[in-house]
Design a protein around this motif. Sequence first.
Motif, PDB file in Angstrom:
ATOM      1  N   ASN A 196     -15.442  -6.156 -11.074  1.00 29.58           N
ATOM      2  CA  ASN A 196     -15.811  -4.968 -11.407  1.00 29.58           C
ATOM      3  C   ASN A 196     -17.008  -4.757 -12.265  1.00 29.58           C
ATOM      4  O   ASN A 196     -17.529  -3.817 -12.693  1.00 29.58           O
ATOM      5  CB  ASN A 196     -14.782  -3.900 -11.665  1.00 29.58           C
ATOM      6  CG  ASN A 196     -14.306  -4.339 -13.135  1.00 29.58           C
ATOM      7  OD1 ASN A 196     -14.451  -5.287 -13.574  1.00 29.58           O
ATOM      8  ND2 ASN A 196     -13.193  -3.728 -13.213  1.00 29.58           N
ATOM      9  N   GLY A 197     -17.488  -6.060 -12.839  1.00 27.01           N
ATOM     10  CA  GLY A 197     -18.501  -6.280 -13.744  1.00 27.01           C
ATOM     11  C   GLY A 197     -17.905  -6.018 -15.255  1.00 27.01           C
ATOM     12  O   GLY A 197     -18.603  -6.477 -15.933  1.00 27.01           O
ATOM     13  N   SER A 198     -16.729  -5.983 -15.554  1.00 32.83           N
ATOM     14  CA  SER A 198     -16.307  -5.953 -16.902  1.00 32.83           C
ATOM     15  C   SER A 198     -16.123  -7.132 -17.352  1.00 32.83           C
ATOM     16  O   SER A 198     -15.456  -8.181 -16.587  1.00 32.83           O
ATOM     17  CB  SER A 198     -14.979  -5.132 -16.753  1.00 32.83           C
ATOM     18  OG  SER A 198     -14.966  -3.996 -16.576  1.00 32.83           O
ATOM     19  N   TRP A 258      -6.572 -16.125 -17.448  1.00 31.79           N
ATOM     20  CA  TRP A 258      -6.602 -14.803 -16.587  1.00 31.79           C
ATOM     21  C   TRP A 258      -6.386 -14.816 -15.122  1.00 31.79           C
ATOM     22  O   TRP A 258      -6.376 -15.653 -14.618  1.00 31.79           O
ATOM     23  CB  TRP A 258      -7.809 -13.862 -16.994  1.00 31.79           C
ATOM     24  CG  TRP A 258      -8.902 -14.570 -16.382  1.00 31.79           C
ATOM     25  CD1 TRP A 258      -9.768 -14.605 -15.306  1.00 31.79           C
ATOM     26  CD2 TRP A 258     -10.073 -15.552 -17.225  1.00 31.79           C
ATOM     27  NE1 TRP A 258     -10.803 -15.378 -15.071  1.00 31.79           N
ATOM     28  CE2 TRP A 258     -10.951 -16.112 -16.358  1.00 31.79           C
ATOM     29  CE3 TRP A 258      -9.868 -15.939 -18.673  1.00 31.79           C
ATOM     30  CZ2 TRP A 258     -12.097 -16.882 -16.739  1.00 31.79           C
ATOM     31  CZ3 TRP A 258     -10.973 -16.813 -18.989  1.00 31.79           C
ATOM     32  CH2 TRP A 258     -12.170 -17.318 -18.031  1.00 31.79           C
ATOM     33  N   TYR A 259      -5.741 -13.726 -14.456  1.00 29.07           N
ATOM     34  CA  TYR A 259      -5.435 -13.630 -13.456  1.00 29.07           C
ATOM     35  C   TYR A 259      -6.892 -13.625 -12.387  1.00 29.07           C
ATOM     36  O   TYR A 259      -8.035 -12.984 -12.917  1.00 29.07           O
ATOM     37  CB  TYR A 259      -4.723 -12.388 -12.815  1.00 29.07           C
ATOM     38  CG  TYR A 259      -3.272 -12.561 -13.177  1.00 29.07           C
ATOM     39  CD1 TYR A 259      -2.336 -13.284 -12.445  1.00 29.07           C
ATOM     40  CD2 TYR A 259      -2.665 -11.724 -14.419  1.00 29.07           C
ATOM     41  CE1 TYR A 259      -0.905 -13.575 -13.001  1.00 29.07           C
ATOM     42  CE2 TYR A 259      -1.465 -11.942 -14.878  1.00 29.07           C
ATOM     43  CZ  TYR A 259      -0.577 -12.713 -14.143  1.00 29.07           C
ATOM     44  OH  TYR A 259       0.640 -13.023 -14.762  1.00 29.07           O
ATOM     45  N   GLN A 260      -6.949 -14.301 -11.465  1.00 32.43           N
ATOM     46  CA  GLN A 260      -7.887 -14.199 -10.551  1.00 32.43           C
ATOM     47  C   GLN A 260      -7.953 -13.072  -9.427  1.00 32.43           C
ATOM     48  O   GLN A 260      -7.131 -12.165  -9.721  1.00 32.43           O
ATOM     49  CB  GLN A 260      -7.729 -15.393  -9.391  1.00 32.43           C
ATOM     50  CG  GLN A 260      -8.006 -16.711 -10.283  1.00 32.43           C
ATOM     51  CD  GLN A 260      -7.893 -18.009  -8.943  1.00 32.43           C
ATOM     52  OE1 GLN A 260      -8.481 -18.264  -8.333  1.00 32.43           O
ATOM     53  NE2 GLN A 260      -6.892 -18.811  -9.634  1.00 32.43           N
ATOM     54  N   GLU A 261      -9.280 -12.664  -8.895  1.00 33.98           N
ATOM     55  CA  GLU A 261      -9.164 -11.412  -8.299  1.00 33.98           C
ATOM     56  C   GLU A 261      -8.102 -11.573  -7.147  1.00 33.98           C
ATOM     57  O   GLU A 261      -7.946 -12.540  -6.569  1.00 33.98           O
ATOM     58  CB  GLU A 261     -10.563 -11.466  -7.612  1.00 33.98           C
ATOM     59  CG  GLU A 261     -11.910 -11.549  -8.479  1.00 33.98           C
ATOM     60  CD  GLU A 261     -11.752 -10.123  -9.110  1.00 33.98           C
ATOM     61  OE1 GLU A 261     -11.144  -9.220  -8.968  1.00 33.98           O
ATOM     62  OE2 GLU A 261     -12.664 -10.147 -10.239  1.00 33.98           O
ATOM     63  N   PRO A 262      -7.459 -10.197  -6.640  1.00 30.25           N
ATOM     64  CA  PRO A 262      -8.009  -9.005  -7.191  1.00 30.25           C
ATOM     65  C   PRO A 262      -7.447  -8.560  -8.349  1.00 30.25           C
ATOM     66  O   PRO A 262      -7.440  -7.410  -8.656  1.00 30.25           O
ATOM     67  CB  PRO A 262      -7.676  -8.258  -6.151  1.00 30.25           C
ATOM     68  CG  PRO A 262      -6.504  -8.655  -5.270  1.00 30.25           C
ATOM     69  CD  PRO A 262      -6.598 -10.209  -5.782  1.00 30.25           C
ATOM     70  N   HIS A 263      -6.951  -9.267  -9.105  1.00 25.65           N
ATOM     71  CA  HIS A 263      -5.992  -8.910 -10.102  1.00 25.65           C
ATOM     72  C   HIS A 263      -6.958  -9.234 -11.597  1.00 25.65           C
ATOM     73  O   HIS A 263      -5.977  -8.962 -12.358  1.00 25.65           O
ATOM     74  CB  HIS A 263      -4.595  -9.418 -10.395  1.00 25.65           C
ATOM     75  CG  HIS A 263      -3.911  -9.378  -9.211  1.00 25.65           C
ATOM     76  ND1 HIS A 263      -3.627  -8.138  -8.745  1.00 25.65           N
ATOM     77  CD2 HIS A 263      -3.564 -10.077  -8.113  1.00 25.65           C
ATOM     78  CE1 HIS A 263      -2.851  -8.115  -7.483  1.00 25.65           C
ATOM     79  NE2 HIS A 263      -3.075  -9.430  -7.122  1.00 25.65           N
ATOM     80  N   CYS A 264      -8.012  -9.771 -11.556  1.00 22.13           N
ATOM     81  CA  CYS A 264      -8.743  -9.901 -12.702  1.00 22.13           C
ATOM     82  C   CYS A 264      -9.078  -8.690 -13.603  1.00 22.13           C
ATOM     83  O   CYS A 264      -9.439  -7.667 -13.179  1.00 22.13           O
ATOM     84  CB  CYS A 264     -10.131 -10.602 -12.150  1.00 22.13           C
ATOM     85  SG  CYS A 264     -11.261 -10.867 -13.838  1.00 22.13           S
TER      86      CYS A 264
END
Length: 268
Positions: A26-28, A122-128
């Motif tokens: 999401n760019g964050s 940190w969690y990978q996508e989609p949970h980043c």
Amino acid sequence: LLAAPLLLVVSPSTSMAWTSMHNCSNGSPIAWAPGSPNTRWQLSSSYVSTDLSNTQVDGALNGGFNEWSVAGCTELDVIQGGDSSGNPLDNNNDDDIVGFLENSWPATMGGSSTLAVTMPSWYQEPHCEFIENADMVVNGVDHYWVVGNPSNWNQADLQSVIVHEAGHWMGFDHNNYAGSSLAASYSGGISERTLTCNDTEGVCSVYPSSGNSCTSDRYCDCGVGCNNGYCGGTPTGDDDDDDDATAGDDDDDDDDTGGGDITGPCSG
């Protein structure tokens, strides 16, 4: 969880701006979740320094981590938690540990020139979304640690290195802004103990608050001065440190998207 120590991937930046270690889809930029505190660090009771007392280590660690919270424009809150008996190289515990390796330094950590490595997870996508855990190891095998300006080539100021590593702990990558605590070299002195305006722009962008207080230009946006205790107006010229290196050569450090390290008196 994504967690990886540095693999000596050197890619000089073409921009002087602060850089996130990782941006989610999401760019964050990756960061610790909002809260009080945002993060805590715990000194290892099993992996201790043989060069410095616990009191000296506590002082250097608190000074290094807390430097990122000085600017009034950030809400970042970092505290020291209770000591942990865990292994800072073990990702399977929930503690956020800072420890010293004194018997053997893993080659996977960048070799003998590496001063310290920080490993945020940190969690990978989609949970980043947020940093979930971090650990830091300091190389006590190949380097002698001091608190203050080093007097020999093989010494390093712990607080200076911790400010750098704390930046990685917060989710920041290296940048090439002159004098930055996250520049890809260690000066061999104590100049990295304080942030520059570029570091402040990063921490206030990722961990913002509505505050505007300051004690010097370095705790305001670049090009903005600290006047009468608040950011605004013309800079007074005190952004960068006067404490230049007095020992050793510039020391490279390298990054990938899962951790940060800083290397010692020979190029990494």
